[in-house]
Enzyme design. Structure first.
Site, mmCIF file in Angstrom:
data_model
loop_
_atom_site.group_PDB
_atom_site.id
_atom_site.type_symbol
_atom_site.label_atom_id
_atom_site.label_comp_id
_atom_site.label_asym_id
_atom_site.label_seq_id
_atom_site.Cartn_x
_atom_site.Cartn_y
_atom_site.Cartn_z
ATOM 1 C CG HIS A 65 -2.056 -1.040 1.005
ATOM 2 N ND1 HIS A 65 -2.621 -1.715 2.043
ATOM 3 C CD2 HIS A 65 -2.667 -1.507 -0.114
ATOM 4 C CE1 HIS A 65 -3.530 -2.565 1.567
ATOM 5 N NE2 HIS A 65 -3.576 -2.451 0.272
ATOM 6 C CB THR A 97 -9.672 -2.863 -4.762
ATOM 7 O OG1 THR A 97 -8.492 -2.253 -4.243
ATOM 8 C CG2 THR A 97 -10.565 -1.800 -5.391
ATOM 9 C CE LYS A 100 -5.812 0.188 0.028
ATOM 10 N NZ LYS A 100 -6.497 -0.445 -1.102
ATOM 11 C CG HIS A 226 -12.113 -12.167 3.761
ATOM 12 N ND1 HIS A 226 -12.671 -11.402 2.775
ATOM 13 C CD2 HIS A 226 -10.899 -12.564 3.295
ATOM 14 C CE1 HIS A 226 -11.828 -11.331 1.758
ATOM 15 N NE2 HIS A 226 -10.744 -12.026 2.048
ATOM 16 C CD GLU A 229 -9.227 -14.414 6.258
ATOM 17 O OE1 GLU A 229 -9.778 -13.373 6.651
ATOM 18 O OE2 GLU A 229 -8.258 -14.414 5.485
ATOM 19 C CG ASP A 305 -4.132 -11.704 -1.601
ATOM 20 O OD1 ASP A 305 -4.601 -10.594 -1.883
ATOM 21 O OD2 ASP A 305 -4.481 -12.351 -0.592
HETATM 22 P P1 5GP Z 1 -6.683 -4.083 -1.715
HETATM 23 O O1 5GP Z 1 -8.031 -4.106 -1.071
HETATM 24 O O2 5GP Z 1 -5.775 -3.059 -1.078
HETATM 25 O O3 5GP Z 1 -6.739 -3.937 -3.203
HETATM 26 O O4 5GP Z 1 -6.030 -5.526 -1.482
HETATM 27 C C1 5GP Z 1 -5.263 -5.856 -0.347
HETATM 28 C C2 5GP Z 1 -6.132 -5.898 0.894
HETATM 29 O O5 5GP Z 1 -7.062 -6.990 0.786
HETATM 30 C C3 5GP Z 1 -5.357 -6.222 2.171
HETATM 31 O O6 5GP Z 1 -4.828 -5.052 2.743
HETATM 32 C C4 5GP Z 1 -6.428 -6.838 3.049
HETATM 33 O O7 5GP Z 1 -7.241 -5.848 3.626
HETATM 34 C C5 5GP Z 1 -7.264 -7.598 2.046
HETATM 35 N N1 5GP Z 1 -6.821 -9.009 1.947
HETATM 36 C C6 5GP Z 1 -6.028 -9.561 1.017
HETATM 37 N N2 5GP Z 1 -5.842 -10.879 1.256
HETATM 38 C C7 5GP Z 1 -6.544 -11.156 2.356
HETATM 39 C C8 5GP Z 1 -6.764 -12.361 3.087
HETATM 40 O O8 5GP Z 1 -6.259 -13.451 2.789
HETATM 41 N N3 5GP Z 1 -7.562 -12.253 4.193
HETATM 42 C C9 5GP Z 1 -8.149 -11.073 4.547
HETATM 43 N N4 5GP Z 1 -8.934 -11.071 5.632
HETATM 44 N N5 5GP Z 1 -7.973 -9.941 3.879
HETATM 45 C C10 5GP Z 1 -7.175 -9.975 2.795
#
Ligand code: 5GP
Length: 364
Positions: A65, A97, A100, A226, A229, A305
């Site tokens: 980030h 996503t 932000k 989610h 986990e 991811d």
């Molecule tokens: P973004 O939303 O910034 O495009 O993607 C990254 C964000 O997705 C991370 O900062 C986190 O909030 C969320 N994220 C990505 N992988 C995971 C995961 O395996 N578990 C959870 N709970 N959140 C995830």
């Protein structure tokens, strides 16, 4: 198992920033290092490390980030993520996503999402359809994709549907979550179809987001959570009570949760590599995929991811096929069944059914 790559696939659980290419992450980090914003020598090994625990993964997200803060980086990683998924025959992608805000860069949640949309528009190697299709009276045969007959490097261009989910991060407040939901509603005509709750599962209380999630659902947005986990029996129980349209992961479910999940038929987004890498599941043999698959519970294989876990959707299919003894036909059916769990409309579903129907000839 080249067929895992060549068959059409549906990706429903991909985080934009987690899908960043290693090469892009290194390039952007090096540029910030050159500007003195970060110490590149300190972060290079973090980026190149392959086996990360769940908490290390969230540290890496903090780094990603920092590296992808500005609009142009968001546009770039969106474009690259779509190209990467399309190149391995993903025909429908739900990209999620977290919008932000960054005042120092003039970034609002809205301008963040606009940067994502610019990324979708910037894709040229593949035909991307991301805005909802309106069936005009008397014009039922309008093409869903324009320019589909064009060529790219001499080959017909592949086509991919993309829809967006806006994520609420578990570090956010109720008000910030509501802001994201309102933004999602305003962006519906640009292909935003739902809301995801994600972020570090060890942080925050999911109840904080309940008002925003309820509001999203009342307004017709789809919701995926989610869930499970980490070991948190009450949270899993309450999340299942909410009856989200899908859940991700389901690693730490107990007997009672499995019963409720199975009776509610909520589809599960399964992320094999992610669950193993983060030690959420001890071994692939112990993964709940097998039980859910045998119980014919709705499920869909996803990457989570792809950048962070160095995987891709074809690889997830290969792992499932080889670990659980599934053949080409079973894997094709698994992929096709995901059409029923997508958050896009029936027109898209109908088009995807046709795509799978044509591809089925190669599977028989
Ligand atoms: P973004 O939303 O910034 O495009 O993607 C990254 C964000 O997705 C991370 O900062 C986190 O909030 C969320 N994220 C990505 N992988 C995971 C995961 O395996 N578990 C959870 N709970 N959140 C995830």
């Amino acid at each position: 198992m080249d067929w895992c790559e060549s068959m059409p696939k549906i990706e429903l659980h991909a985080h934009l920033n987690g899908s960043i290419r290693d090469s892009t992450l290194l390039e952007l980090a090096r540029a910030l290092g050159d500007k003195g914003v970060i110490d590149f020598s300190q972060v290079e090994h973090v980026i190149l490390k392959n086996d990360r625990s769940l908490s290390e993964v969230f540290k890496l997200f903090d780094l990603i980030h920092i590296v992808t803060t500005d609009h142009s980086s968001i546009t770039r990683i969106t474009k690259e993520a779509v190209e990467d998924f399309a190149s391995e025959n993903v025909v429908y992608l739900e990209l999620r996503t977290t919008p932000k805000k960054n005042d120092s860069l003039g970034m609002s949640k809205r301008s963040y999402v606009e940067a994502v949309l610019d990324g979708l528009r910037a894709v040229s190697s593949v035909v991307v359809a991301f805005t909802p299709y309106k069936v005009e009276p008397g014009n039922l045969s309008s093409p869903l994709f324009s320019g589909v007959n064009d060529k790219y490097n001499g080959n017909p261009r592949k086509r991919i549907f993309v829809r967006l989910l806006l994520s609420i991060d578990r570090r956010e407040t109720t008000e910030a979550a509501m802001e994201t939901v309102i933004l999602a509603l305003e962006m519906r005509h640009f292909g935003v179809v739902g809301i995801d709750l994600s972020g570090n599962p060890a942080v925050g209380e999911w109840m904080t987001y309940l008002p925003a999630l309820k509001f999203a659902r009342e307004q017709g947005l789809h919701v995926t959570l989610h869930c499970g986990e980490v070991l948190n029996s009450k949270e899993i129980h309450d999340m299942l009570d909410f009856l989200p349209q899908r859940i991700g992961h389901a690693c730490f479910f107990e007997e009672e949760h499995w019963k409720r999940l199975k009776s509610s038929n909520i589809p599960v987004e399964i992320c094999l590599t992610s669950n193993i890498r983060t030690l959420s599941v001890p071994t692939i043999d112990a993964h709940h995929f097998a039980d859910l698959y045998n119980a014919k519970h709705p499920l869909v294989l996803c990457t989570d991811d792809s950048g962070v876990f160095s995987t891709c959707l074809s690889n997830e299919y290969k792992i499932a096929a080889s670990s659980f003894g599934l053949g080409r036909k079973e894997m094709f059916e698994l992929s096709k069944n995901a059409i029923e769990f997508i958050f896009a409309d029936n027109v898209v579903k109908g088009d995807l059914r046709k795509t799978f129907y044509s591809a089925a000839e190669n599977v028989e």
